[in-house]
Design a protein around this motif. Structure first.
Motif, PDB file in Angstrom:
ATOM      1  N   VAL A 135      -1.925   2.846 -15.764  1.00 49.38           N
ATOM      2  CA  VAL A 135      -2.946   3.727 -15.199  1.00 49.38           C
ATOM      3  C   VAL A 135      -3.244   4.872 -16.154  1.00 49.38           C
ATOM      4  O   VAL A 135      -4.408   5.250 -16.382  1.00 49.38           O
ATOM      5  CB  VAL A 135      -2.493   4.238 -13.823  1.00 49.38           C
ATOM      6  N   ALA A 136      -2.194   5.452 -16.735  1.00 47.02           N
ATOM      7  CA  ALA A 136      -2.406   6.550 -17.682  1.00 47.02           C
ATOM      8  C   ALA A 136      -3.157   6.072 -18.914  1.00 47.02           C
ATOM      9  O   ALA A 136      -4.064   6.766 -19.428  1.00 47.02           O
ATOM     10  CB  ALA A 136      -1.069   7.150 -18.068  1.00 47.02           C
ATOM     11  N   PHE A 137      -2.813   4.887 -19.408  1.00 48.10           N
ATOM     12  CA  PHE A 137      -3.518   4.342 -20.567  1.00 48.10           C
ATOM     13  C   PHE A 137      -4.988   4.089 -20.238  1.00 48.10           C
ATOM     14  O   PHE A 137      -5.879   4.361 -21.063  1.00 48.10           O
ATOM     15  CB  PHE A 137      -2.832   3.054 -21.015  1.00 48.10           C
ATOM     16  N   SER A 156       0.821  -1.205   0.000  1.00 45.88           N
ATOM     17  CA  SER A 156       0.000   0.000   0.000  1.00 45.88           C
ATOM     18  C   SER A 156       0.858   1.259   0.000  1.00 45.88           C
ATOM     19  O   SER A 156       0.443   2.297  -0.521  1.00 45.88           O
ATOM     20  CB  SER A 156      -0.924  -0.018   1.227  1.00 45.88           C
ATOM     21  N   LYS A 157       2.061   1.184   0.590  1.00 45.79           N
ATOM     22  CA  LYS A 157       2.931   2.349   0.644  1.00 45.79           C
ATOM     23  C   LYS A 157       3.838   2.447  -0.585  1.00 45.79           C
ATOM     24  O   LYS A 157       4.362   3.501  -0.909  1.00 45.79           O
ATOM     25  CB  LYS A 157       3.789   2.298   1.919  1.00 45.79           C
ATOM     26  N   ALA A 158       4.042   1.307  -1.246  1.00 48.81           N
ATOM     27  CA  ALA A 158       4.966   1.313  -2.375  1.00 48.81           C
ATOM     28  C   ALA A 158       4.322   1.979  -3.579  1.00 48.81           C
ATOM     29  O   ALA A 158       3.103   2.036  -3.713  1.00 48.81           O
ATOM     30  CB  ALA A 158       5.391  -0.116  -2.722  1.00 48.81           C
ATOM     31  N   GLU A 159       5.177   2.462  -4.476  1.00 50.93           N
ATOM     32  CA  GLU A 159       4.689   3.089  -5.695  1.00 50.93           C
ATOM     33  C   GLU A 159       4.354   2.022  -6.733  1.00 50.93           C
ATOM     34  O   GLU A 159       4.781   0.876  -6.638  1.00 50.93           O
ATOM     35  CB  GLU A 159       5.742   4.055  -6.232  1.00 50.93           C
ATOM     36  N   LEU A 160       3.580   2.450  -7.726  1.00 48.99           N
ATOM     37  CA  LEU A 160       3.171   1.512  -8.765  1.00 48.99           C
ATOM     38  C   LEU A 160       4.321   1.162  -9.694  1.00 48.99           C
ATOM     39  O   LEU A 160       4.289   0.112 -10.338  1.00 48.99           O
ATOM     40  CB  LEU A 160       2.016   2.114  -9.576  1.00 48.99           C
ATOM     41  N   GLY A 161       5.300   2.029  -9.808  1.00 50.43           N
ATOM     42  CA  GLY A 161       6.402   1.778 -10.725  1.00 50.43           C
ATOM     43  C   GLY A 161       6.092   2.340 -12.113  1.00 50.43           C
ATOM     44  O   GLY A 161       4.965   2.724 -12.423  1.00 50.43           O
ATOM     45  N   PRO A 162       7.097   2.375 -12.977  1.00 51.87           N
ATOM     46  CA  PRO A 162       6.885   2.949 -14.318  1.00 51.87           C
ATOM     47  C   PRO A 162       5.805   2.224 -15.120  1.00 51.87           C
ATOM     48  O   PRO A 162       4.935   2.852 -15.726  1.00 51.87           O
ATOM     49  CB  PRO A 162       8.258   2.808 -14.974  1.00 51.87           C
ATOM     50  N   CYS A 163       5.872   0.912 -15.137  1.00 52.37           N
ATOM     51  CA  CYS A 163       4.868   0.154 -15.891  1.00 52.37           C
ATOM     52  C   CYS A 163       3.465   0.368 -15.321  1.00 52.37           C
ATOM     53  O   CYS A 163       2.487   0.489 -16.068  1.00 52.37           O
ATOM     54  CB  CYS A 163       5.221  -1.333 -15.878  1.00 52.37           C
ATOM     55  N   GLY A 164       3.390   0.412 -13.999  1.00 52.52           N
ATOM     56  CA  GLY A 164       2.094   0.632 -13.382  1.00 52.52           C
ATOM     57  C   GLY A 164       1.507   1.977 -13.734  1.00 52.52           C
ATOM     58  O   GLY A 164       0.315   2.089 -14.057  1.00 52.52           O
ATOM     59  N   TRP A 165       2.337   3.011 -13.677  1.00 52.48           N
ATOM     60  CA  TRP A 165       1.830   4.344 -14.033  1.00 52.48           C
ATOM     61  C   TRP A 165       1.457   4.421 -15.507  1.00 52.48           C
ATOM     62  O   TRP A 165       0.508   5.112 -15.897  1.00 52.48           O
ATOM     63  CB  TRP A 165       2.878   5.408 -13.716  1.00 52.48           C
ATOM     64  N   ILE A 166       2.185   3.721 -16.362  1.00 53.74           N
ATOM     65  CA  ILE A 166       1.837   3.708 -17.790  1.00 53.74           C
ATOM     66  C   ILE A 166       0.465   3.061 -17.990  1.00 53.74           C
ATOM     67  O   ILE A 166      -0.377   3.562 -18.751  1.00 53.74           O
ATOM     68  CB  ILE A 166       2.923   2.978 -18.596  1.00 53.74           C
ATOM     69  N   LEU A 200     -11.016   2.869 -12.322  1.00 48.67           N
ATOM     70  CA  LEU A 200     -10.451   2.944 -13.673  1.00 48.67           C
ATOM     71  C   LEU A 200     -10.646   1.611 -14.375  1.00 48.67           C
ATOM     72  O   LEU A 200     -10.452   0.549 -13.764  1.00 48.67           O
ATOM     73  CB  LEU A 200      -8.956   3.276 -13.612  1.00 48.67           C
ATOM     74  N   PRO A 201     -11.029   1.629 -15.612  1.00 46.60           N
ATOM     75  CA  PRO A 201     -11.210   0.360 -16.326  1.00 46.60           C
ATOM     76  C   PRO A 201      -9.862  -0.335 -16.555  1.00 46.60           C
ATOM     77  O   PRO A 201      -8.819   0.311 -16.693  1.00 46.60           O
ATOM     78  CB  PRO A 201     -11.856   0.789 -17.653  1.00 46.60           C
ATOM     79  N   LEU A 234      -6.758   7.327 -20.197  1.00 42.72           N
ATOM     80  CA  LEU A 234      -6.942   7.815 -21.567  1.00 42.72           C
ATOM     81  C   LEU A 234      -8.117   7.107 -22.239  1.00 42.72           C
ATOM     82  O   LEU A 234      -8.932   7.734 -22.931  1.00 42.72           O
ATOM     83  CB  LEU A 234      -5.661   7.610 -22.359  1.00 42.72           C
ATOM     84  N   VAL A 235      -8.204   5.813 -22.050  1.00 40.94           N
ATOM     85  CA  VAL A 235      -9.323   5.062 -22.616  1.00 40.94           C
ATOM     86  C   VAL A 235     -10.647   5.553 -22.039  1.00 40.94           C
ATOM     87  O   VAL A 235     -11.652   5.672 -22.755  1.00 40.94           O
ATOM     88  CB  VAL A 235      -9.134   3.551 -22.363  1.00 40.94           C
ATOM     89  N   MET A 236     -10.653   5.864 -20.753  1.00 42.34           N
ATOM     90  CA  MET A 236     -11.873   6.364 -20.130  1.00 42.34           C
ATOM     91  C   MET A 236     -12.277   7.706 -20.732  1.00 42.34           C
ATOM     92  O   MET A 236     -13.458   7.976 -20.972  1.00 42.34           O
ATOM     93  CB  MET A 236     -11.666   6.502 -18.616  1.00 42.34           C
ATOM     94  N   VAL A 237     -11.279   8.583 -21.001  1.00 40.80           N
ATOM     95  CA  VAL A 237     -11.593   9.902 -21.562  1.00 40.80           C
ATOM     96  C   VAL A 237     -12.101   9.776 -22.994  1.00 40.80           C
ATOM     97  O   VAL A 237     -13.048  10.459 -23.408  1.00 40.80           O
ATOM     98  CB  VAL A 237     -10.345  10.806 -21.498  1.00 40.80           C
ATOM     99  N   ILE A 238     -11.493   8.873 -23.763  1.00 43.49           N
ATOM    100  CA  ILE A 238     -11.899   8.706 -25.155  1.00 43.49           C
ATOM    101  C   ILE A 238     -13.331   8.179 -25.244  1.00 43.49           C
ATOM    102  O   ILE A 238     -14.128   8.650 -26.066  1.00 43.49           O
ATOM    103  CB  ILE A 238     -10.915   7.778 -25.893  1.00 43.49           C
ATOM    104  N   THR A 239     -13.627   7.225 -24.423  1.00 48.11           N
ATOM    105  CA  THR A 239     -14.977   6.635 -24.420  1.00 48.11           C
ATOM    106  C   THR A 239     -15.823   7.246 -23.319  1.00 48.11           C
ATOM    107  O   THR A 239     -16.565   6.541 -22.619  1.00 48.11           O
ATOM    108  CB  THR A 239     -14.868   5.123 -24.219  1.00 48.11           C
TER     109      THR A 239
END
Length: 293
Positions: free
Chosen positions: A45-47, A33-43, A95-96, A50-55
């Motif tokens: 989440v951002a994707f 719970s305290k650790a970060e998601l990491g680069p792949c995780g943030w990517i 988030l989907p 983005l999908v949520m905004v598009i649809t």
């Protein structure tokens, strides 16, 4: 002013509860719970965002959920519990593709303990069943610390019932049901505290004895009642004999008392049977007649 104070106290109590819950979580859950998601995780989440905004028109149906008043939701983002613990009641946002959630019912749940064959301390086999009332006090612990809190609570209640009754005699089980139920409640509550479960009440429903033991107990109780009845009858006879002895002493000291007793008896007989008249004749008169002859 009073409302703001009450709201602040409620918020502080909620924070303390969440902090205590986080302290009871396993070490791996607290680290995640305290650790970060990491680069792949943030990517990811951002994707997903983005999908949520598009649809957007359609994504609202997927991303916005409703939780009822008696429910709480645990949200997992990429497999990790979100900080803040359980969400609800009301609306919450996910988030989907990256978020999943589990609903937890916070209402009181009751279940019957199946009849348990128990060997008491005095080697008597009995069958005992009961009922348990519990509720989920902390949804995060109920999801993170145990696979199935309901099934675990049921199995633990059966084991606790057998252990609690195995140390008691049959007479103690029949007479101290409330004490045994209170002991079971405290034991279950302590054992399920790490699971986020609060055991509210435990009751013992029925204690079934073998048929032969029931007959033996009934015969014993009947014999005890007959013995008490004989003792009471013997005490009554003894008291009556003492009273008659005292009455004879009084009559011996005063001969006129015997004549008065005769008249009282005659009055009683005349009131019950009017066709019968009994006239008492003094014994001294008969002795005088016999002496003259």
């Amino acid at each position: 002013m009073v409302k703001s104070d009450s709201d602040s106290s409620t918020m502080s109590e909620k924070r303390r509860t969440e902090h205590a819950a986080s302290q009871r979580l396993p070490e791996s859950f607290r680290d995640n719970s305290k650790a970060e998601l990491g680069p792949c995780g943030w990517i990811l989440v951002a994707f997903s965002f983005l999908v949520m905004v598009i649809t957007f028109p359609l994504s609202v149906l997927i991303c916005i959920k409703i939780v009822k008043e008696y429910e709480r939701v645990i949200i997992f983002r990429l497999g990790r519990i979100l900080q803040g613990g359980a969400k609800g009641p009301g609306l919450f946002f996910i988030l989907p593709c990256t978020d999943t959630f589990i609903k937890v019912d916070m209402r009181t749940i009751s279940f019957d303990i199946p009849p348990q064959e128990v060997l008491t301390k005095d080697s008597v086999t009995i069958s005992v069943d009961g009922v348990v009332y519990y509720r989920v006090q902390n949804a995060t612990l109920a999801v993170a610390n145990i696979t199935n809190a309901d099934s675990a609570t049921r199995l633990l209640a059966q084991t606790t019932l057998r252990n609690a009754l195995g140390t008691k005699n049959l007479s103690q089980i029949l007479s101290d049901r409330e004490e045994i139920a209170h002991h079971m409640q405290s034991t279950l509550d302590d054992a399920t505290d790490d699971w986020g479960i609060k055991v509210e009440r435990v009751e013992i429903k029925d204690v079934k004895l073998p048929v032969q033991l029931q007959r033996a107990m009934a015969a014993e109780a009947e014999a005890a009642r007959e013995a008490r009845a004989k003792v009471i009858a013997a005490e009554g006879e003894m008291n009556a004999s003492r009273a008659l002895k005292e009455a004879s002493i009084v009559i011996t000291e005063s001969p006129a008392a015997l004549q008065l007793r005769y008249l009282q008896t005659l009055t009683t007989i005349a009131a019950e049977k009017n066709s019968t008249i009994v006239f008492p004749l003094p014994i001294d008169m008969l002795q005088g007649l016999m002496g003259s002859k």
